[in-house]
Design a protein around this motif. Structure first.
Motif, PDB file in Angstrom:
ATOM      1  N   ALA A  13      -4.250   5.518  -1.960  1.00  0.00           N
ATOM      2  CA  ALA A  13      -3.199   5.727  -3.016  1.00  0.00           C
ATOM      3  C   ALA A  13      -2.861   7.329  -2.945  1.00  0.00           C
ATOM      4  O   ALA A  13      -2.094   7.763  -3.938  1.00  0.00           O
ATOM      5  CB  ALA A  13      -3.464   5.198  -4.195  1.00  0.00           C
ATOM      6  N   THR A  14      -3.434   8.100  -2.031  1.00  0.00           N
ATOM      7  CA  THR A  14      -3.153   9.577  -2.419  1.00  0.00           C
ATOM      8  C   THR A  14      -1.809  10.050  -1.610  1.00  0.00           C
ATOM      9  O   THR A  14      -1.665   9.616  -0.481  1.00  0.00           O
ATOM     10  CB  THR A  14      -4.603  10.394  -1.934  1.00  0.00           C
ATOM     11  N   SER A  15      -1.226  11.237  -1.970  1.00  0.00           N
ATOM     12  CA  SER A  15      -0.173  11.698  -1.453  1.00  0.00           C
ATOM     13  C   SER A  15      -0.495  12.531  -0.082  1.00  0.00           C
ATOM     14  O   SER A  15      -1.722  12.782  -0.209  1.00  0.00           O
ATOM     15  CB  SER A  15       0.613  12.610  -2.211  1.00  0.00           C
ATOM     16  N   PRO A  16       0.514  12.637   0.711  1.00  0.00           N
ATOM     17  CA  PRO A  16       0.488  13.491   1.747  1.00  0.00           C
ATOM     18  C   PRO A  16      -0.302  14.844   1.670  1.00  0.00           C
ATOM     19  O   PRO A  16      -1.040  15.369   2.375  1.00  0.00           O
ATOM     20  CB  PRO A  16       1.662  13.583   2.706  1.00  0.00           C
ATOM     21  N   ASP A  17       0.432  15.330   0.558  1.00  0.00           N
ATOM     22  CA  ASP A  17      -0.242  16.861   0.294  1.00  0.00           C
ATOM     23  C   ASP A  17      -1.553  16.718  -0.249  1.00  0.00           C
ATOM     24  O   ASP A  17      -2.149  17.901   0.018  1.00  0.00           O
ATOM     25  CB  ASP A  17       0.898  17.296  -0.872  1.00  0.00           C
ATOM     26  N   GLU A  18      -2.070  15.838  -0.958  1.00  0.00           N
ATOM     27  CA  GLU A  18      -3.369  16.135  -1.300  1.00  0.00           C
ATOM     28  C   GLU A  18      -4.233  15.510  -0.164  1.00  0.00           C
ATOM     29  O   GLU A  18      -5.511  16.337  -0.115  1.00  0.00           O
ATOM     30  CB  GLU A  18      -3.503  14.869  -2.572  1.00  0.00           C
ATOM     31  N   GLN A  19      -3.995  14.630   0.655  1.00  0.00           N
ATOM     32  CA  GLN A  19      -4.624  14.430   1.874  1.00  0.00           C
ATOM     33  C   GLN A  19      -5.033  15.839   2.804  1.00  0.00           C
ATOM     34  O   GLN A  19      -5.994  15.892   3.213  1.00  0.00           O
ATOM     35  CB  GLN A  19      -4.037  13.454   2.839  1.00  0.00           C
ATOM     36  N   ILE A  20      -3.993  16.639   2.873  1.00  0.00           N
ATOM     37  CA  ILE A  20      -3.981  17.557   3.538  1.00  0.00           C
ATOM     38  C   ILE A  20      -4.737  18.727   2.984  1.00  0.00           C
ATOM     39  O   ILE A  20      -5.521  19.608   3.472  1.00  0.00           O
ATOM     40  CB  ILE A  20      -2.732  18.492   4.009  1.00  0.00           C
ATOM     41  N   GLN A  21      -4.657  18.792   1.562  1.00  0.00           N
ATOM     42  CA  GLN A  21      -5.569  19.838   0.872  1.00  0.00           C
ATOM     43  C   GLN A  21      -7.005  19.492   0.932  1.00  0.00           C
ATOM     44  O   GLN A  21      -7.772  20.396   1.283  1.00  0.00           O
ATOM     45  CB  GLN A  21      -5.341  19.953  -0.620  1.00  0.00           C
ATOM     46  N   TYR A  22      -7.339  18.286   0.991  1.00  0.00           N
ATOM     47  CA  TYR A  22      -8.844  17.916   1.233  1.00  0.00           C
ATOM     48  C   TYR A  22      -9.338  18.070   2.703  1.00  0.00           C
ATOM     49  O   TYR A  22     -10.482  18.686   2.767  1.00  0.00           O
ATOM     50  CB  TYR A  22      -8.960  16.147   0.872  1.00  0.00           C
ATOM     51  N   LEU A  23      -8.541  17.713   3.569  1.00  0.00           N
ATOM     52  CA  LEU A  23      -8.979  18.096   4.982  1.00  0.00           C
ATOM     53  C   LEU A  23      -9.200  19.654   5.069  1.00  0.00           C
ATOM     54  O   LEU A  23      -9.934  20.051   5.910  1.00  0.00           O
ATOM     55  CB  LEU A  23      -8.009  17.559   6.009  1.00  0.00           C
ATOM     56  N   ARG A  24      -8.252  20.417   4.557  1.00  0.00           N
ATOM     57  CA  ARG A  24      -8.196  21.855   4.578  1.00  0.00           C
ATOM     58  C   ARG A  24      -9.509  22.270   4.076  1.00  0.00           C
ATOM     59  O   ARG A  24     -10.309  23.359   4.503  1.00  0.00           O
ATOM     60  CB  ARG A  24      -7.069  22.574   3.935  1.00  0.00           C
ATOM     61  N   GLU A  25      -9.912  21.558   3.017  1.00  0.00           N
ATOM     62  CA  GLU A  25     -11.349  22.103   2.199  1.00  0.00           C
ATOM     63  C   GLU A  25     -12.506  21.555   3.101  1.00  0.00           C
ATOM     64  O   GLU A  25     -13.680  22.223   3.138  1.00  0.00           O
ATOM     65  CB  GLU A  25     -11.433  21.359   0.911  1.00  0.00           C
ATOM     66  N   GLU A  26     -12.205  20.523   3.700  1.00  0.00           N
ATOM     67  CA  GLU A  26     -13.549  19.956   4.634  1.00  0.00           C
ATOM     68  C   GLU A  26     -13.399  21.054   5.758  1.00  0.00           C
ATOM     69  O   GLU A  26     -14.496  21.226   6.326  1.00  0.00           O
ATOM     70  CB  GLU A  26     -12.964  18.554   5.052  1.00  0.00           C
ATOM     71  N   PHE A  79       0.865  -1.412  -0.039  1.00  0.00           N
ATOM     72  CA  PHE A  79       0.166   0.043   0.241  1.00  0.00           C
ATOM     73  C   PHE A  79       0.897   1.173   0.128  1.00  0.00           C
ATOM     74  O   PHE A  79       0.342   2.408   0.174  1.00  0.00           O
ATOM     75  CB  PHE A  79      -0.889  -0.023   1.341  1.00  0.00           C
ATOM     76  N   SER A  80       2.048   1.065  -0.264  1.00  0.00           N
ATOM     77  CA  SER A  80       2.934   2.383  -0.472  1.00  0.00           C
ATOM     78  C   SER A  80       2.591   3.246  -1.395  1.00  0.00           C
ATOM     79  O   SER A  80       1.906   2.803  -2.438  1.00  0.00           O
ATOM     80  CB  SER A  80       4.233   1.832  -0.440  1.00  0.00           C
ATOM     81  N   LEU A  81       3.225   4.536  -1.376  1.00  0.00           N
ATOM     82  CA  LEU A  81       2.571   5.479  -2.500  1.00  0.00           C
ATOM     83  C   LEU A  81       3.439   5.066  -3.619  1.00  0.00           C
ATOM     84  O   LEU A  81       4.536   4.569  -3.630  1.00  0.00           O
ATOM     85  CB  LEU A  81       3.017   6.734  -1.970  1.00  0.00           C
ATOM     86  N   ASN A  82       2.972   5.467  -4.904  1.00  0.00           N
ATOM     87  CA  ASN A  82       3.438   5.042  -6.068  1.00  0.00           C
ATOM     88  C   ASN A  82       3.591   3.534  -6.339  1.00  0.00           C
ATOM     89  O   ASN A  82       4.180   3.297  -7.437  1.00  0.00           O
ATOM     90  CB  ASN A  82       4.815   5.853  -6.278  1.00  0.00           C
ATOM     91  N   SER A  83       3.062   2.851  -5.434  1.00  0.00           N
ATOM     92  CA  SER A  83       3.003   1.321  -5.788  1.00  0.00           C
ATOM     93  C   SER A  83       2.106   0.939  -6.961  1.00  0.00           C
ATOM     94  O   SER A  83       1.027   1.934  -7.143  1.00  0.00           O
ATOM     95  CB  SER A  83       2.596   0.524  -4.844  1.00  0.00           C
TER      96      SER A  83
END
Length: 434
Positions: free
Chosen positions: A338-351, A299-303
């Protein structure tokens, strides 16, 4: 203190003697079910005790043995000893279900025209030429992992087998369960569990290696005495048990915290305890199954993306996938993982902007590797924080998800799962860099 046998015969339970799982089992099903479990253990496990005695074990170590099949999705087995000299071996439904998946695929994919044709096919695949059966196994394992990571039931898509492959699968499954029991018996006879008042057989990697080797010797000796199928089946049963545990530790745990060496190391221990010819045959299957399990567990990133949908769409599984909403939910979960950490934070910020939540501060702390602080900002209770951040305690993805869900108090899947995935990614990064 009464021994386990007398407690079971009377339908009684004692919190000082039986595990909470055993107590729950008796409360739910009552003593009448004991005869079913005892019959199964008699068939699969009883003959092992004589093999251990033949290998030098003391009869007294094996005199008071009980077996318990525990309802639950956990992919594990274990043993506990008590001050009266009795021992309880536990095997969870999740372990049995997953090993059935492996043995079914072995029976269908490999056991076709005899062992030598099987070996040729396995060698062909090991040279980098995977077939559809391999892809189906990887997809089925991934599907099971996704469901359990989300805290759902352990859903295992089984294969529809004709009579002959089914016979092979059942024989392989018997040997697999026999090895699992033998491994726990090996802990007992090697003295790994001699603790006053009760204790677990789980130990350190060196002890696990010795238990693996003794267990292989015991199952091969049992096979010699009973002659149940080719000796290769006994060896493959041990292999399936090892890769099933490896799958659980790689795919479902963020931190192993403990006891079992990596699958390739355990494979070497198994092979070293086998006769040379049997070792050579098993090695071909072993490296291939470890490779497939590793793919499904990554489940690693970019796998590479694993097409888990094949496990429920393939006509060979005969699987009833359920409603479209459940499928969409699983697809969303796979995408988030499979989402990167930066994208996770962007979603949480929008939430936070949409719903007035306060997710971003915790997420930024986690991204800065201040995981303890981030979890506290998300409302995770103080008593849980130590277990989550302690590198020596096993931590599952589903367990972390549950703690974060409880802390945030949110009902939606996405925010909880994204926060959990972010923590998981950082924990993995820290562990890999240690």
């Amino acid at each position: 203190m009464a021994d386990l046998s007398s407690l079971r015969s009377k339908g009684l339970t004692d919190a000082d003697v039986l595990t909470p799982e055993a107590i729950s089992f008796f409360e739910q099903f009552g003593p009448a079910s004991s005869s079913i479990l005892d019959a199964w253990f008699e068939e699969v496990g009883h003959s092992l005790t004589q093999s251990f005695i033949d290998l030098g074990a003391a009869e007294s170590d094996l005199a008071l043995l009980e077996f318990l099949q525990v309802p639950g999705p956990e992919i594990t087995a274990g043993c506990e000893t008590y001050s009266d000299g009795s021992s309880l071996i536990r095997m969870y439904d999740g372990m049995i279900a997953l090993t059935v998946l492996y043995t079914s695929h072995l029976a269908l994919t490999y056991v076709k025209e005899g062992i030598w044709a099987t070996l040729r096919e396995a060698a062909h695949r090991a040279r980098g030429l995977p077939g559809t059966d391999d892809e189906l196994l990887v997809a089925a394992l991934r599907y099971a992992a996704l469901n359990q990571r989300m805290g759902f039931r352990l859903l295992v898509p089984y294969l529809k087998l004709d009579d002959r492959p089914m016979e092979h699968a059942e024989a392989l499954q018997t040997h697999t369960l026999r090895f699992i029991i033998a491994h726990e018996l090996a802990h007992l006879t090697l003295g790994h569990s001699r603790l006053s008042g009760g204790g677990s057989c789980h130990s350190d990697p060196a002890r696990e290696a010795r238990a693996d080797q003794l267990a292989v010797q015991a199952v091969l000796k049992t096979h010699e005495r009973e002659g149940s199928g080719p000796a290769t089946y006994a060896a493959l049963g041990a292999l399936v048990a090892v890769v099933a545990i490896s799958f659980s530790e790689q795919a479902l745990l963020l931190r192993r915290g403990g006891t079992h060496p990596p699958a390739l190391e355990r494979l070497e221990y198994l092979l070293s305890a086998m006769p040379p010819r049997l070792s050579a045959q098993t090695k071909i299957f072993g490296f291939h199954l470890v490779h497939l399990t590793g793919r499904a567990s990554d489940f690693s990133l970019n796998s590479p993306r694993i097409p888990w949908e094949l496990a429920i769409d393939h006509p060979l599984t005969g699987w009833q996938p359920g409603d479209d909403a459940a499928r969409r939910q699983l697809a969303t979960a796979a995408e988030i993982l499979a989402t990167s950490p930066d994208e996770q934070i962007q979603y949480l910020r929008e939430e936070d902007t949409r719903c007035g939540t306060r997710l971003t501060a915790g997420a930024e702390a986690v991204l800065d590797d201040r995981i303890h602080e981030g979890l506290r900002l998300w409302g995770v209770k103080e008593r849980e924080l130590g277990a989550i951040t302690d590198p020596f305690i096993a931590l599952s993805f589903s367990g972390l998800l549950k703690q974060i869900q409880n802390g945030l108090g949110l009902s939606g899947l996405q925010a909880d799962l994204r926060a959990t995935t972010l923590v998981a990614q950082r924990l993995t990064r820290l562990e890999n860099s240690a």
